[in-house]
Design an enzyme around this catalytic site. Structure first.
Site, PDB file in Angstrom:
ATOM      1  N   ARG A   1      66.483 102.560 -45.541  1.00 24.74           N
ATOM      2  CA  ARG A   1      66.125 103.444 -44.422  1.00 24.74           C
ATOM      3  C   ARG A   1      66.769 104.806 -44.636  1.00 24.74           C
ATOM      4  O   ARG A   1      67.974 104.900 -44.849  1.00 24.74           O
ATOM      5  CB  ARG A   1      66.638 102.872 -43.102  1.00 24.74           C
TER       6      ARG A   1
ATOM      7  N   THR B   1      65.735 110.009 -40.656  1.00 25.71           N
ATOM      8  CA  THR B   1      64.418 109.727 -40.054  1.00 25.71           C
ATOM      9  C   THR B   1      64.219 108.246 -39.746  1.00 25.71           C
ATOM     10  O   THR B   1      63.286 107.892 -39.017  1.00 25.71           O
ATOM     11  CB  THR B   1      63.291 110.141 -41.018  1.00 25.71           C
TER      12      THR B   1
ATOM     13  N   ASP C   1      75.348  95.823 -39.865  1.00 25.82           N
ATOM     14  CA  ASP C   1      74.545  96.135 -41.055  1.00 25.82           C
ATOM     15  C   ASP C   1      74.470  94.898 -41.949  1.00 25.82           C
ATOM     16  O   ASP C   1      75.470  94.483 -42.553  1.00 25.82           O
ATOM     17  CB  ASP C   1      75.191  97.306 -41.811  1.00 25.82           C
TER      18      ASP C   1
ATOM     19  N   ASP D   1      75.448  95.300 -45.772  1.00 27.69           N
ATOM     20  CA  ASP D   1      76.895  95.485 -45.953  1.00 27.69           C
ATOM     21  C   ASP D   1      77.656  94.198 -45.691  1.00 27.69           C
ATOM     22  O   ASP D   1      78.615  93.872 -46.398  1.00 27.69           O
ATOM     23  CB  ASP D   1      77.404  96.589 -45.020  1.00 27.69           C
TER      24      ASP D   1
HETATM   25  C1  PRP Z   1      68.117  97.269 -43.285  1.00 30.54           C
HETATM   26  C2  PRP Z   1      67.554  95.858 -43.134  1.00 30.54           C
HETATM   27  C3  PRP Z   1      66.072  96.096 -43.110  1.00 30.54           C
HETATM   28  C4  PRP Z   1      65.973  97.433 -42.406  1.00 30.54           C
HETATM   29  C5  PRP Z   1      65.532  97.203 -41.004  1.00 30.54           C
HETATM   30  O1  PRP Z   1      68.036  97.682 -44.595  1.00 30.54           O
HETATM   31  O2  PRP Z   1      67.970  95.010 -44.162  1.00 30.54           O
HETATM   32  O3  PRP Z   1      65.487  96.156 -44.390  1.00 30.54           O
HETATM   33  O4  PRP Z   1      67.271  98.025 -42.436  1.00 30.54           O
HETATM   34  O5  PRP Z   1      65.375  98.393 -40.337  1.00 30.54           O
HETATM   35  P1  PRP Z   1      63.955  98.905 -39.835  1.00 30.54           P
HETATM   36  O6  PRP Z   1      63.276  97.759 -39.157  1.00 30.54           O
HETATM   37  O7  PRP Z   1      64.339  99.990 -38.863  1.00 30.54           O
HETATM   38  O8  PRP Z   1      63.195  99.431 -41.003  1.00 30.54           O
HETATM   39  P2  PRP Z   1      68.829  98.966 -45.121  1.00 30.54           P
HETATM   40  O9  PRP Z   1      67.953 100.167 -45.105  1.00 30.54           O
HETATM   41  O10 PRP Z   1      70.131  99.090 -44.387  1.00 30.54           O
HETATM   42  O11 PRP Z   1      69.067  98.611 -46.638  1.00 30.54           O
HETATM   43  P3  PRP Z   1      69.980  97.489 -47.304  1.00 30.54           P
HETATM   44  O12 PRP Z   1      69.377  96.152 -46.953  1.00 30.54           O
HETATM   45  O13 PRP Z   1      69.906  97.796 -48.746  1.00 30.54           O
HETATM   46  O14 PRP Z   1      71.379  97.618 -46.750  1.00 30.54           O
HETATM   47  N1  URA Z   2      69.558  97.340 -40.418  1.00 27.94           N
HETATM   48  C1  URA Z   2      70.613  96.498 -40.245  1.00 27.94           C
HETATM   49  O1  URA Z   2      71.189  96.000 -41.218  1.00 27.94           O
HETATM   50  N2  URA Z   2      71.013  96.244 -39.001  1.00 27.94           N
HETATM   51  C2  URA Z   2      70.402  96.756 -37.928  1.00 27.94           C
HETATM   52  O2  URA Z   2      70.823  96.463 -36.801  1.00 27.94           O
HETATM   53  C3  URA Z   2      69.309  97.624 -38.121  1.00 27.94           C
HETATM   54  C4  URA Z   2      68.907  97.899 -39.383  1.00 27.94           C
END
Ligand code: PRP
Ligand code: URA
Length: 208
Positions: A103, A107, A199, A202
């Protein structure tokens, strides 16, 4: 279009410990796999069966196996990786595709950085997995990428979904069934799910 909240007591119990801020990466990973396996039991409920002839020690029998090619499991990187092992425990013949999205901080729109999917997606039921369905942008883009590569029967599996994410996926992909262990209250000003679990990437990989 359907939304299934899988409220089995084992799923709800384990989800509580996944949410808990005091749960470290080792237990977070183990619990996420366990919940994914329990959820997969329901998500695969409608896989088609076919008859086969076998011999039991007592003689011939006509019984059932899953028909054709089984599943494609498609985690959204990174956090979706945490769910794959649990699904493969139940369906070891599944193929695994990967979609890399993150993400954008400002944005919240998903940015694609990787996509490698099995070539025979049209012949498989596709389960896209990601623990968090927040704004729904990542899940919706992942469904679009799967459809562009031929996917026709697509299910989305998350641990925790926000109403906003459910609404977006249902609007953009009304043909996709959503399975989640919980529908939470809302998004915070940074588009994190409340109360959620923080998160997911993480917490899985200890990168906080
Ligand atoms: C997180 C999560 C989803 C996304 C959800 O990923 O694992 O993929 O956010 O958010 P959304 O519904 O608003 O799109 P992130 O972008 O943090 O990446 P990561 O899994 O690599 O930490
Ligand atoms: N991505 C995450 O990992 N946690 C949230 O709550 C939203 C987006």
């Amino acid at each position: 279009m359907s939304l299934r909240v899988l409220d089995h007591p084992l799923i709800q119990h384990k989800l509580t410990f996944i949410r808990d801020a005091d749960t470290g990466p080792k237990d977070f990973r183990a619990l996420t796999e366990e919940v994914a396996m329990l959820m997969a039991y329901e998500v695969t409920r409608n896989l088609p069966l076919e008859d086969v002839e076998i011999r039991t020690p007592m003689g011939p029998a006509r019984t059932k196996v899953i028909a054709g090619k089984t599943l494609a499991v498609v985690p959204i990187l990174r956090a979706g990786l945490g769910m794959v092992g649990g699904i493969l425990e139940l369906v070891p013949t599944a193929k695994v595709g990967h979609i890399g999205l993150f993400r954008d901080h400002d944005t919240w729109r998903p940015v694609e950085y990787y996509c490698k999917l099995p070539p025979d997606l049209a012949e498989r039921e596709v389960i896209i997995c990601d623990p968090m369905l927040a704004t729904g942008g990542s899940a919706s883009l992942a469904v679009k990428l799967v459809k562009e590569r031929g996917g026709r029967t697509i299910k989305l599996m998350s641990l925790i979904a926000a109403p906003e994410g459910i609404a977006l996926v249902q609007k953009e992909h009304p043909d996709v069934d959503i399975f989640t262990a919980a529908v939470d209250e809302a998004l915070d000003p940074n588009a994190y799910i409340l109360p959620g679990l923080g998160d997911a990437g993480d917490r899985l990989f200890g990168t906080r």
